[in-house]
Structure formats: C-alpha cells, structure tokens
Design a protein around this motif. Structure first.
Motif, PDB file in Angstrom:
ATOM      1  N   TRP A  85      28.044  54.860   2.909  1.00 47.67           N
ATOM      2  CA  TRP A  85      28.646  55.090   1.593  1.00 47.67           C
ATOM      3  C   TRP A  85      27.567  55.229   0.524  1.00 47.67           C
ATOM      4  O   TRP A  85      27.611  56.138  -0.297  1.00 47.67           O
ATOM      5  N   HIS A  86      26.578  54.332   0.524  1.00 53.14           N
ATOM      6  CA  HIS A  86      25.498  54.410  -0.465  1.00 53.14           C
ATOM      7  C   HIS A  86      24.652  55.664  -0.269  1.00 53.14           C
ATOM      8  O   HIS A  86      24.195  56.257  -1.240  1.00 53.14           O
ATOM      9  N   GLU A  87      24.446  56.065   0.957  1.00 55.80           N
ATOM     10  CA  GLU A  87      23.646  57.263   1.220  1.00 55.80           C
ATOM     11  C   GLU A  87      24.373  58.519   0.758  1.00 55.80           C
ATOM     12  O   GLU A  87      23.791  59.393   0.125  1.00 55.80           O
ATOM     13  N   LEU A  88      25.658  58.617   1.026  1.00 53.22           N
ATOM     14  CA  LEU A  88      26.425  59.788   0.622  1.00 53.22           C
ATOM     15  C   LEU A  88      26.640  59.834  -0.890  1.00 53.22           C
ATOM     16  O   LEU A  88      26.619  60.906  -1.481  1.00 53.22           O
ATOM     17  N   GLY A  89      26.829  58.669  -1.499  1.00 49.66           N
ATOM     18  CA  GLY A  89      27.134  58.615  -2.928  1.00 49.66           C
ATOM     19  C   GLY A  89      25.932  58.789  -3.827  1.00 49.66           C
ATOM     20  O   GLY A  89      25.899  59.663  -4.678  1.00 49.66           O
ATOM     21  N   ASN A  90      24.915  57.964  -3.641  1.00 53.21           N
ATOM     22  CA  ASN A  90      23.777  58.013  -4.569  1.00 53.21           C
ATOM     23  C   ASN A  90      22.423  58.026  -3.869  1.00 53.21           C
ATOM     24  O   ASN A  90      21.412  57.699  -4.471  1.00 53.21           O
ATOM     25  N   ARG A  91      22.424  58.393  -2.606  1.00 49.12           N
ATOM     26  CA  ARG A  91      21.194  58.528  -1.814  1.00 49.12           C
ATOM     27  C   ARG A  91      20.396  57.220  -1.779  1.00 49.12           C
ATOM     28  O   ARG A  91      19.174  57.223  -1.787  1.00 49.12           O
ATOM     29  N   ASN A  92      21.097  56.097  -1.761  1.00 47.32           N
ATOM     30  CA  ASN A  92      20.457  54.791  -1.747  1.00 47.32           C
ATOM     31  C   ASN A  92      20.850  54.000  -0.498  1.00 47.32           C
ATOM     32  O   ASN A  92      20.762  52.778  -0.478  1.00 47.32           O
ATOM     33  N   GLY A  93      21.283  54.699   0.528  1.00 43.88           N
ATOM     34  CA  GLY A  93      21.687  54.022   1.757  1.00 43.88           C
ATOM     35  C   GLY A  93      20.518  53.846   2.695  1.00 43.88           C
ATOM     36  O   GLY A  93      19.364  53.911   2.298  1.00 43.88           O
ATOM     37  N   VAL A  94      20.818  53.623   3.942  1.00 43.01           N
ATOM     38  CA  VAL A  94      19.793  53.471   4.971  1.00 43.01           C
ATOM     39  C   VAL A  94      19.978  54.616   5.949  1.00 43.01           C
ATOM     40  O   VAL A  94      21.044  54.756   6.553  1.00 43.01           O
ATOM     41  N   HIS A  95      18.938  55.443   6.081  1.00 42.67           N
ATOM     42  CA  HIS A  95      19.071  56.610   6.955  1.00 42.67           C
ATOM     43  C   HIS A  95      19.173  56.178   8.414  1.00 42.67           C
ATOM     44  O   HIS A  95      18.820  55.055   8.782  1.00 42.67           O
ATOM     45  N   THR A  96      19.661  57.055   9.243  1.00 49.74           N
ATOM     46  CA  THR A  96      20.038  56.736  10.612  1.00 49.74           C
ATOM     47  C   THR A  96      18.901  56.123  11.428  1.00 49.74           C
ATOM     48  O   THR A  96      19.096  55.109  12.102  1.00 49.74           O
ATOM     49  N   ALA A  97      17.720  56.689  11.368  1.00 50.12           N
ATOM     50  CA  ALA A  97      16.610  56.186  12.175  1.00 50.12           C
ATOM     51  C   ALA A  97      16.253  54.748  11.782  1.00 50.12           C
ATOM     52  O   ALA A  97      16.031  53.884  12.649  1.00 50.12           O
ATOM     53  N   LEU A  98      16.206  54.466  10.499  1.00 55.00           N
ATOM     54  CA  LEU A  98      15.895  53.116  10.040  1.00 55.00           C
ATOM     55  C   LEU A  98      17.032  52.153  10.384  1.00 55.00           C
ATOM     56  O   LEU A  98      16.798  51.018  10.806  1.00 55.00           O
ATOM     57  N   TYR A  99      18.258  52.617  10.230  1.00 53.02           N
ATOM     58  CA  TYR A  99      19.417  51.799  10.585  1.00 53.02           C
ATOM     59  C   TYR A  99      19.322  51.347  12.044  1.00 53.02           C
ATOM     60  O   TYR A  99      19.471  50.169  12.365  1.00 53.02           O
ATOM     61  N   GLU A 100      19.035  52.299  12.932  1.00 51.04           N
ATOM     62  CA  GLU A 100      18.928  51.988  14.355  1.00 51.04           C
ATOM     63  C   GLU A 100      17.803  50.994  14.631  1.00 51.04           C
ATOM     64  O   GLU A 100      17.971  50.061  15.406  1.00 51.04           O
ATOM     65  N   THR A 101      16.672  51.167  13.953  1.00 54.03           N
ATOM     66  CA  THR A 101      15.537  50.260  14.136  1.00 54.03           C
ATOM     67  C   THR A 101      15.881  48.847  13.666  1.00 54.03           C
ATOM     68  O   THR A 101      15.616  47.876  14.377  1.00 54.03           O
ATOM     69  N   LEU A 102      16.469  48.742  12.483  1.00 55.26           N
ATOM     70  CA  LEU A 102      16.800  47.419  11.940  1.00 55.26           C
ATOM     71  C   LEU A 102      17.896  46.733  12.737  1.00 55.26           C
ATOM     72  O   LEU A 102      17.866  45.512  12.920  1.00 55.26           O
ATOM     73  N   TYR A 103      18.885  47.509  13.185  1.00 51.98           N
ATOM     74  CA  TYR A 103      19.980  46.933  13.931  1.00 51.98           C
ATOM     75  C   TYR A 103      19.465  46.404  15.258  1.00 51.98           C
ATOM     76  O   TYR A 103      19.779  45.346  15.698  1.00 51.98           O
TER      77      TYR A 103
END
Length: 103
Positions: A85-103
């Motif tokens: 939601w943050h990525e789509l709305g105001n480009r302040n989300g967590v991109h997919t590659a980083l999301y996968e790494t952190l998760y």
C-alpha cells in the motif's frame, strides 16, 4: 504452557489492547486464541504484537523487544499489506527484493 506470538501489521493488530495482553483485538489472533483456548484450556499463552501501519522493516526494527525477548514457542507473521500500500500510494513501501530478504 506454550507461548504463541502474533506479529504483523493492521490485519494482525485489529484493534488489540496495548495495556492488556489478553485483549487480542478483533482479528485472526482472537479467533485462534478462542479455538485453541477452548480445545486446550490453559495450554497456551497468546500474545498479539501486531501494529497497524507497520512494514516488514518496522517488524525487523522491533525484533529484539517484540520477538526475541518474548521467546515464543510458535509465531505467526502476517505482514505485507502496508508494504504494498505504501509503495503504490507514495513510493514509501518496501520493494519486493528487500521484503523477501527481511522476511
């Protein structure tokens, strides 16, 4: 007694109490606690540490206090809606590659 910890964003938070660990909110942690508590009285302790608006990076930042220090036997993580939601709305989300790494 086994400790079950719920972690995540608003879907996990679901209006939980910050003052009372027994008030799990209106979401899936309450449903799980109700079912398992009914089937196995006294066998589990349920803790909800979901925080509305959190992203995966926020969960990682509070890992010591809200995960490691609580020493759960089982943990449920439901997070990602806010990241997208943050990525789509105001480009302040967590991109997919980083999301996968952190998760």
């Amino acid at each position: 007694m086994k400790r079950i910890l719920f972690q995540g964003d608003s879907i996990t938070d679901a209006g939980r109490s910050r003052e009372n660990d027994q008030a799990h909110g209106r979401g899936y942690p309450t449903l799980v606690a109700a079912k398992l508590g009914y089937e196995n009285p006294g066998a589990y302790e349920f803790i909800n540490r979901g925080i509305s608006g959190n992203r995966i990076s926020d969960l990682v930042a509070r890992m010591k206090v809200d995960i490691i220090n609580l020493a759960p036997d089982v943990m449920s993580i439901l997070i990602g809606v806010t990241d997208v939601w943050h990525e789509l709305g105001n480009r302040n989300g967590v991109h997919t590659a980083l999301y996968e790494t952190l998760y």
